[in-house]
Design a protein around this motif. Structure first.
Motif, PDB file in Angstrom:
ATOM      1  N   TRP A  55       0.830  -1.206   0.000  1.00 33.92           N
ATOM      2  CA  TRP A  55       0.000   0.000   0.000  1.00 33.92           C
ATOM      3  C   TRP A  55       0.867   1.261   0.000  1.00 33.92           C
ATOM      4  CZ3 TRP A  55      -3.929  -1.816   4.272  1.00 33.92           C
ATOM      5  CH2 TRP A  55      -4.884  -2.657   3.679  1.00 33.92           C
ATOM      6  N   MET A  56       1.916   1.247   0.795  1.00 35.93           N
ATOM      7  CA  MET A  56       2.800   2.414   0.838  1.00 35.93           C
ATOM      8  C   MET A  56       3.441   2.667  -0.513  1.00 35.93           C
ATOM      9  SD  MET A  56       4.710   2.488   4.573  1.00 35.93           S
ATOM     10  CE  MET A  56       5.033   0.740   4.777  1.00 35.93           C
ATOM     11  N   ASN A  57       3.939   1.614  -1.144  1.00 36.49           N
ATOM     12  CA  ASN A  57       4.622   1.767  -2.429  1.00 36.49           C
ATOM     13  C   ASN A  57       3.652   2.131  -3.545  1.00 36.49           C
ATOM     14  OD1 ASN A  57       7.112   1.110  -1.289  1.00 36.49           O
ATOM     15  ND2 ASN A  57       6.844  -1.081  -1.655  1.00 36.49           N
ATOM     16  N   THR A  58       2.422   1.581  -3.470  1.00 31.02           N
ATOM     17  CA  THR A  58       1.442   1.809  -4.528  1.00 31.02           C
ATOM     18  C   THR A  58       0.813   3.193  -4.447  1.00 31.02           C
ATOM     19  OG1 THR A  58       0.927  -0.556  -4.611  1.00 31.02           O
ATOM     20  CG2 THR A  58      -0.672   0.945  -5.603  1.00 31.02           C
ATOM     21  N   TYR A  59       0.487   3.612  -3.229  1.00 32.17           N
ATOM     22  CA  TYR A  59      -0.277   4.845  -3.062  1.00 32.17           C
ATOM     23  C   TYR A  59       0.534   6.001  -2.491  1.00 32.17           C
ATOM     24  CZ  TYR A  59      -4.036   1.477  -3.704  1.00 32.17           C
ATOM     25  OH  TYR A  59      -4.836   0.477  -4.189  1.00 32.17           O
ATOM     26  N   GLY A  60       1.788   5.749  -2.159  1.00 31.57           N
ATOM     27  CA  GLY A  60       2.624   6.817  -1.616  1.00 31.57           C
ATOM     28  C   GLY A  60       2.170   7.289  -0.250  1.00 31.57           C
ATOM     29  N   ILE A  61       1.605   6.388   0.526  1.00 29.45           N
ATOM     30  CA  ILE A  61       1.106   6.728   1.861  1.00 29.45           C
ATOM     31  C   ILE A  61       2.008   6.094   2.904  1.00 29.45           C
ATOM     32  CG2 ILE A  61      -0.825   6.496   3.478  1.00 29.45           C
ATOM     33  CD1 ILE A  61      -2.665   6.273   1.049  1.00 29.45           C
ATOM     34  N   ASN A  62       2.419   6.868   3.891  1.00 31.55           N
ATOM     35  CA  ASN A  62       3.223   6.326   4.986  1.00 31.55           C
ATOM     36  C   ASN A  62       2.300   5.767   6.066  1.00 31.55           C
ATOM     37  OD1 ASN A  62       5.772   7.028   3.930  1.00 31.55           O
ATOM     38  ND2 ASN A  62       5.473   9.145   4.573  1.00 31.55           N
ATOM     39  N   PHE A  63       2.515   4.512   6.418  1.00 29.32           N
ATOM     40  CA  PHE A  63       1.715   3.868   7.452  1.00 29.32           C
ATOM     41  C   PHE A  63       2.522   3.728   8.732  1.00 29.32           C
ATOM     42  CE2 PHE A  63      -0.628   2.486   3.747  1.00 29.32           C
ATOM     43  CZ  PHE A  63      -1.934   2.481   4.187  1.00 29.32           C
ATOM     44  N   THR A  64       1.827   3.892   9.852  1.00 31.30           N
ATOM     45  CA  THR A  64       2.393   3.549  11.144  1.00 31.30           C
ATOM     46  C   THR A  64       1.687   2.282  11.601  1.00 31.30           C
ATOM     47  OG1 THR A  64       2.795   5.861  11.698  1.00 31.30           O
ATOM     48  CG2 THR A  64       2.785   4.302  13.517  1.00 31.30           C
ATOM     49  N   PRO A  65       2.259   1.113  11.330  1.00 32.03           N
ATOM     50  CA  PRO A  65       1.566  -0.127  11.672  1.00 32.03           C
ATOM     51  C   PRO A  65       1.566  -0.366  13.177  1.00 32.03           C
ATOM     52  CG  PRO A  65       3.756  -0.628  10.867  1.00 32.03           C
ATOM     53  CD  PRO A  65       3.577   0.862  10.716  1.00 32.03           C
TER      54      PRO A  65
END
Length: 347
Positions: A55-65
């Motif tokens: 998801w991060m690589n596809t949408y350019g969103i940084n996640f805090t898991p």
């Protein structure tokens, strides 16, 4: 949401249904179920981590898991520390939800050494009230566990489930939290499901919820934060005083928006207290479930909501508690997780 900000995505994982207590308000039924093996758990942790990376690589969103590990009682899961270490190695923020009675000094130190971000311990009121809900001799064990955690340098949140069984005792918990030196005091509302189904009449009436929440948020003490995941309560905070008639969920109830629940046998739920299965992690792709589940997509669709929740000008930031809405409507033979939150006082 802004792609420049980190987006929280959490998994609440119930590792076991086993518990050493038998609480009257518990959302569990007490039934035993198959539990995933340690290899299956590790494979699932890898899938969750890989999904977030995609998801991060596809949408350019940084996640805090982040992950909330609980049970039942999580310390009855024999592989608990191996599971914690696996999550730590994959960069997850780890939180534990427990009754605290099984946390001795050695376990508290291990939690600290693993970098656990926080532990939530359930306390329902002063000793008499707590034990009327959670059982004889449970209070001292929980307080001992809290003290061991604090001595080890682990951040602790006390959490209470509010109903007519204990609504008059929140001030006692406020004083207890201060005396113990915990960092946070949290609260949630009773969900009348599982064993708690018999407590339907102990649910606070709407006006009583409103008055209690105003009282809670008026309490202030240095070093103690009042916290809650209740979407209705969050609307009382000044920073959430937003009126937005938009159709995109931006906050509030996490079901279908910012996380999922995994049961001991791999069953996926929108929320542990919303027992509507949407798949099984052992056979279904997490990404596919998140994208294509009819239940999750309904939870994201404002037009599907019934009554005042669907028309509320704070829908995007609240949507009410879907678990309470479902349990309350289920008690009336409807079982509709899109029905109005019966305790909401916002409109």
């Amino acid at each position: 949401m802004s792609i420049n900000n980190s987006f929280d995505f959490f998994i609440q994982w119930h590792l076991t249904e086993q518990c050493n207590l038998h609480c009257t308000h518990c959302y569990q039924t007490g039934d035993r179920m198959h539990e995933m093996t340690l290899p299956e758990i590790k494979d699932t942790i890898n899938e969750i981590s890989d999904t977030l990376s995609i998801w991060m690589n596809t949408y350019g969103i940084n996640f805090t898991p982040s992950v909330n590990l609980t049970g039942g009682e999580p310390f009855l899961k024999k592989d608990i520390f191996e599971i914690l270490d696996e999550f730590r190695s994959r960069g997850f923020d780890i939180y534990l939800l427990t009754n605290g009675t099984l946390i001795d000094t050695a376990r508290a130190k291990r939690l600290h050494d693993l970098g656990i971000r926080g532990v939530q311990v359930s306390i329902e009121g002063p000793k008499k009230i707590h034990e009327s809900i959670r059982g004889r001799d449970s209070f001292a064990g929980s307080i001992r566990g809290v003290s061991n955690l604090l001595d080890a340098g682990v951040e602790v949140t006390l959490n209470v489930t509010l109903s007519y069984l204990n609504d008059d005792y929140f001030m006692d918990l406020f004083r207890l939290s201060s005396a113990l030196g915990v960092q946070k005091l949290g609260f949630s509302r009773l969900v009348p499901s599982g064993r708690g189904e018999s407590l339907l009449n102990e649910m606070l009436k709407t006006e009583d919820v409103k008055n209690l929440y105003h009282k809670i948020f008026s309490m202030k003490m240095d070093g103690l934060d009042i916290v809650t995941g209740d979407p209705v309560a969050s609307q009382l905070r000044s920073e959430c005083d937003v009126k937005d008639n938009g159709d995109i969920a931006l906050g509030g109830c996490a079901a279908g928006i910012s996380g999922l629940t995994i049961m001991p046998d791999g069953t996926l739920l929108p929320c542990r207290r919303l027992p509507v299965p949407i798949g099984n992690i052992l056979k279904d792709s997490l990404r596919e479930v998140w994208a294509s589940s009819e239940v999750l997509n309904a939870l994201r669709d404002r037009s599907m909501y019934k009554g005042k929740c669907g028309s509320c000008n704070k829908w995007a930031h609240c949507r009410g508690c879907r678990a309470i809405a479902y349990a309350y409507s289920n008690a009336r033979g409807q079982g509709d997780f899109l029905s109005p939150d019966p305790q909401c006082f916002i409109n």
